[in-house]
Design a protein around this motif. Structure first.
Motif, PDB file in Angstrom:
ATOM      1  N   LYS A  53      29.788  35.064  24.608  1.00  0.00           N
ATOM      2  CA  LYS A  53      31.199  35.419  24.659  1.00  0.00           C
ATOM      3  C   LYS A  53      32.037  34.154  24.581  1.00  0.00           C
ATOM      4  O   LYS A  53      31.797  33.181  25.306  1.00  0.00           O
ATOM      5  CB  LYS A  53      31.548  36.184  25.927  1.00  0.00           C
ATOM      6  N   VAL A  54      33.003  34.166  23.694  1.00  0.00           N
ATOM      7  CA  VAL A  54      33.904  33.042  23.494  1.00  0.00           C
ATOM      8  C   VAL A  54      35.328  33.511  23.755  1.00  0.00           C
ATOM      9  O   VAL A  54      35.692  34.640  23.415  1.00  0.00           O
ATOM     10  CB  VAL A  54      33.796  32.488  22.050  1.00  0.00           C
ATOM     11  N   GLU A  55      36.126  32.627  24.372  1.00  0.00           N
ATOM     12  CA  GLU A  55      37.548  32.931  24.516  1.00  0.00           C
ATOM     13  C   GLU A  55      38.353  32.051  23.573  1.00  0.00           C
ATOM     14  O   GLU A  55      38.173  30.833  23.518  1.00  0.00           O
ATOM     15  CB  GLU A  55      38.038  32.689  25.944  1.00  0.00           C
ATOM     16  N   GLU A  88      42.116  38.112  11.324  1.00  0.00           N
ATOM     17  CA  GLU A  88      41.107  37.845  10.301  1.00  0.00           C
ATOM     18  C   GLU A  88      39.774  38.495  10.662  1.00  0.00           C
ATOM     19  O   GLU A  88      39.085  39.046   9.791  1.00  0.00           O
ATOM     20  CB  GLU A  88      40.930  36.340  10.109  1.00  0.00           C
ATOM     21  N   LEU A  89      39.394  38.438  11.930  1.00  0.00           N
ATOM     22  CA  LEU A  89      38.166  39.113  12.356  1.00  0.00           C
ATOM     23  C   LEU A  89      38.248  40.617  12.118  1.00  0.00           C
ATOM     24  O   LEU A  89      37.273  41.247  11.683  1.00  0.00           O
ATOM     25  CB  LEU A  89      37.894  38.847  13.835  1.00  0.00           C
ATOM     26  N   ILE A  97      32.022  43.321   7.566  1.00  0.00           N
ATOM     27  CA  ILE A  97      31.472  42.057   8.069  1.00  0.00           C
ATOM     28  C   ILE A  97      31.873  41.904   9.531  1.00  0.00           C
ATOM     29  O   ILE A  97      33.058  41.738   9.853  1.00  0.00           O
ATOM     30  CB  ILE A  97      31.999  40.858   7.256  1.00  0.00           C
ATOM     31  N   ALA A  98      30.895  41.987  10.429  1.00  0.00           N
ATOM     32  CA  ALA A  98      31.166  41.893  11.860  1.00  0.00           C
ATOM     33  C   ALA A  98      30.311  40.800  12.487  1.00  0.00           C
ATOM     34  O   ALA A  98      29.176  40.557  12.055  1.00  0.00           O
ATOM     35  CB  ALA A  98      30.888  43.226  12.543  1.00  0.00           C
ATOM     36  N   LEU A  99      30.850  40.136  13.476  1.00  0.00           N
ATOM     37  CA  LEU A  99      30.102  39.104  14.196  1.00  0.00           C
ATOM     38  C   LEU A  99      29.389  39.717  15.390  1.00  0.00           C
ATOM     39  O   LEU A  99      29.949  40.561  16.096  1.00  0.00           O
ATOM     40  CB  LEU A  99      31.037  38.001  14.681  1.00  0.00           C
ATOM     41  N   ASP A 100      28.152  39.283  15.624  1.00  0.00           N
ATOM     42  CA  ASP A 100      27.402  39.709  16.798  1.00  0.00           C
ATOM     43  C   ASP A 100      27.786  38.785  17.951  1.00  0.00           C
ATOM     44  O   ASP A 100      27.017  37.923  18.392  1.00  0.00           O
ATOM     45  CB  ASP A 100      25.901  39.642  16.509  1.00  0.00           C
ATOM     46  N   LEU A 101      29.012  38.982  18.413  1.00  0.00           N
ATOM     47  CA  LEU A 101      29.611  38.060  19.370  1.00  0.00           C
ATOM     48  C   LEU A 101      30.757  38.790  20.058  1.00  0.00           C
ATOM     49  O   LEU A 101      31.461  39.580  19.437  1.00  0.00           O
ATOM     50  CB  LEU A 101      30.152  36.838  18.614  1.00  0.00           C
ATOM     51  N   PHE A 256      39.048  26.858  11.475  1.00  0.00           N
ATOM     52  CA  PHE A 256      38.090  26.149  12.326  1.00  0.00           C
ATOM     53  C   PHE A 256      37.599  27.061  13.450  1.00  0.00           C
ATOM     54  O   PHE A 256      36.401  27.137  13.735  1.00  0.00           O
ATOM     55  CB  PHE A 256      38.720  24.886  12.900  1.00  0.00           C
ATOM     56  N   CYS A 257      38.527  27.754  14.092  1.00  0.00           N
ATOM     57  CA  CYS A 257      38.135  28.671  15.182  1.00  0.00           C
ATOM     58  C   CYS A 257      37.182  29.749  14.676  1.00  0.00           C
ATOM     59  O   CYS A 257      36.187  30.068  15.339  1.00  0.00           O
ATOM     60  CB  CYS A 257      39.370  29.322  15.792  1.00  0.00           C
ATOM     61  N   LEU A 258      37.476  30.305  13.507  1.00  0.00           N
ATOM     62  CA  LEU A 258      36.613  31.339  12.947  1.00  0.00           C
ATOM     63  C   LEU A 258      35.220  30.786  12.660  1.00  0.00           C
ATOM     64  O   LEU A 258      34.202  31.423  12.975  1.00  0.00           O
ATOM     65  CB  LEU A 258      37.231  31.900  11.672  1.00  0.00           C
ATOM     66  N   GLU A 259      35.155  29.607  12.075  1.00  0.00           N
ATOM     67  CA  GLU A 259      33.852  29.005  11.771  1.00  0.00           C
ATOM     68  C   GLU A 259      33.102  28.636  13.050  1.00  0.00           C
ATOM     69  O   GLU A 259      31.871  28.700  13.088  1.00  0.00           O
ATOM     70  CB  GLU A 259      34.033  27.772  10.879  1.00  0.00           C
ATOM     71  N   MET A 260      33.833  28.285  14.105  1.00  0.00           N
ATOM     72  CA  MET A 260      33.186  28.015  15.388  1.00  0.00           C
ATOM     73  C   MET A 260      32.567  29.285  15.960  1.00  0.00           C
ATOM     74  O   MET A 260      31.483  29.249  16.553  1.00  0.00           O
ATOM     75  CB  MET A 260      34.197  27.425  16.372  1.00  0.00           C
ATOM     76  N   LEU A 261      33.237  30.408  15.783  1.00  0.00           N
ATOM     77  CA  LEU A 261      32.671  31.672  16.250  1.00  0.00           C
ATOM     78  C   LEU A 261      31.365  31.971  15.527  1.00  0.00           C
ATOM     79  O   LEU A 261      30.376  32.391  16.139  1.00  0.00           O
ATOM     80  CB  LEU A 261      33.666  32.809  16.038  1.00  0.00           C
ATOM     81  N   LYS A 262      31.334  31.745  14.226  1.00  0.00           N
ATOM     82  CA  LYS A 262      30.107  31.955  13.452  1.00  0.00           C
ATOM     83  C   LYS A 262      29.003  31.005  13.926  1.00  0.00           C
ATOM     84  O   LYS A 262      27.823  31.388  14.017  1.00  0.00           O
ATOM     85  CB  LYS A 262      30.376  31.743  11.964  1.00  0.00           C
ATOM     86  N   TYR A 263      29.389  29.773  14.226  1.00  0.00           N
ATOM     87  CA  TYR A 263      28.432  28.766  14.691  1.00  0.00           C
ATOM     88  C   TYR A 263      27.810  29.183  16.029  1.00  0.00           C
ATOM     89  O   TYR A 263      26.585  29.118  16.214  1.00  0.00           O
ATOM     90  CB  TYR A 263      29.155  27.424  14.823  1.00  0.00           C
ATOM     91  N   VAL A 264      28.641  29.633  16.956  1.00  0.00           N
ATOM     92  CA  VAL A 264      28.140  30.074  18.262  1.00  0.00           C
ATOM     93  C   VAL A 264      27.288  31.325  18.101  1.00  0.00           C
ATOM     94  O   VAL A 264      26.257  31.481  18.767  1.00  0.00           O
ATOM     95  CB  VAL A 264      29.308  30.314  19.232  1.00  0.00           C
ATOM     96  N   GLU A 265      27.697  32.229  17.219  1.00  0.00           N
ATOM     97  CA  GLU A 265      26.907  33.431  16.960  1.00  0.00           C
ATOM     98  C   GLU A 265      25.486  33.058  16.535  1.00  0.00           C
ATOM     99  O   GLU A 265      24.505  33.718  16.908  1.00  0.00           O
ATOM    100  CB  GLU A 265      27.566  34.263  15.862  1.00  0.00           C
ATOM    101  N   GLY A 266      25.361  31.989  15.784  1.00  0.00           N
ATOM    102  CA  GLY A 266      24.058  31.540  15.316  1.00  0.00           C
ATOM    103  C   GLY A 266      23.285  30.702  16.314  1.00  0.00           C
ATOM    104  O   GLY A 266      22.235  30.139  15.981  1.00  0.00           O
ATOM    105  N   GLY A 267      23.790  30.607  17.535  1.00  0.00           N
ATOM    106  CA  GLY A 267      23.083  29.858  18.574  1.00  0.00           C
ATOM    107  C   GLY A 267      23.512  28.412  18.708  1.00  0.00           C
ATOM    108  O   GLY A 267      22.887  27.644  19.452  1.00  0.00           O
ATOM    109  N   GLY A 268      24.576  28.010  18.007  1.00  0.00           N
ATOM    110  CA  GLY A 268      25.029  26.623  18.050  1.00  0.00           C
ATOM    111  C   GLY A 268      25.582  26.216  19.399  1.00  0.00           C
ATOM    112  O   GLY A 268      26.209  27.012  20.094  1.00  0.00           O
TER     113      GLY A 268
END
Length: 296
Positions: A53-55, A88-89, A97-101, A256-268
């Motif tokens: 979970k990201v805020e 955008e999400l 296209i949905a994020l598992d986050l 940048f925030c959107l790409e960070m969400l994708k990064y965290v979703e991938g375990g980053g």
């Protein structure tokens, strides 16, 4: 595209009744609105049980100063970016296209703020005060907070694009992982711009020391790591003036925030956990933990 979501966010916020427009836009979305005194907080939730979970926290005093000016003020940047990423999400979700986050979007949609003494320009803070606002804004369930704040009224962070802080965790300033810097480089097309923080920036605002902004103040109410995302400028600009929104910078910060969400979703990860462990083993707990004001 992010640019369309950004323009939509600005159209909503730069209106006489932004809350009514926002409610209409977010029908069917998990949405919470809370008014404390004259300050209105909005919280929107995306996801359904993701691993992380990201805020996304838009920090500001107010989006407008209707008792003094007309239109969006410089201080509104945090709300603009937060809402743009949310829209955008939702757009991506409509396209399949949905994020598992899980993501919480929190910001302040108030139309007036108070000014408190600061150099070179007075700070804008919510009418209920910064501490009371932070208690409401910080999501205690978030494992990472991206804190977005207009940081233009200073002599230190003078760039032509948004800037990052290193990670703030447990009173320590920890280097951003290279992968996070890579995301910044790809989104902006240039080298990373960093906000120069001092020890004073990690203290409560009522400490009589210099604070560049309230960008990283949320760390005082969470155990989770925080990255500050500062919208900055080459010139010194007070938070209460209009006509200074930089569309390219806001689009970069939102993307940048959107790409960070994708990064965290991938375990980053955003910092080296072994580095924090080493610091605590050699130095102990940070003395800054003593001034931490826990959310109640």
């Amino acid at each position: 595209m992010m640019l369309k979501s950004l323009i939509d966010a600005i159209e909503i916020l730069e209106s006489k009744d932004p809350l009514n427009l926002l409610r209409s836009k977010l029908k069917g979305v998990e949405y919470e609105e809370k008014k404390i005194g004259e300050v209105t907080f909005v919280k929107v939730y995306y996801g359904s049980g993701g691993r992380e979970k990201v805020e996304i926290l838009g920090r500001l005093g107010a989006i407008q100063m209707q008792n003094a000016s007309k239109g969006l003020v410089s201080d509104a940047d945090g709300a603009i970016v937060t809402l743009a990423v949310l829209l955008e999400l939702l757009n991506l979700k409509e396209k399949g296209i949905a994020l598992d986050l899980d993501v919480s979007f929190v910001t302040n949609i108030s139309l007036n703020a108070k000014l408190i003494p600061h150099q070179p320009f007075n700070f804008m803070v919510p009418l209920i005060g910064l501490d009371e606002a932070l208690k409401e804004e910080v999501d205690p369930k978030a494992g990472l907070i991206l804190s977005i704040d207009s940081t233009k009224g200073n002599r230190l962070a003078k760039f032509d694009d948004f800037a990052l802080t290193h990670v703030i965790k447990d009173g320590y300033i920890l280097k951003l992982k290279d992968e996070v810097i890579d995301i910044y480089n790809r989104v902006t097309g240039h080298e990373v711009y960093l906000v120069s923080l001092t020890t004073g920036d990690l203290t409560p605002l009522d400490f009589n020391v210099y604070h560049i902004s309230t960008l990283i103040s949320p760390w005082l109410y969470t155990d989770s790591p925080i990255i500050g995302i500062a919208t900055v400028s080459k010139q010194m600009i007070p938070g209460y003036v209009t006509g200074v929104q930089d569309i390219e910078m806001l689009e970069h910060a939102s993307r940048f925030c959107l790409e960070m969400l994708k990064y965290v979703e991938g375990g980053g990860k955003v910092y080296d956990e072994n580095e924090l462990k080493e610091l605590k083993e050699k130095l102990g707990e940070s003395n800054l933990q003593r001034v931490k004001k826990w959310k109640t």
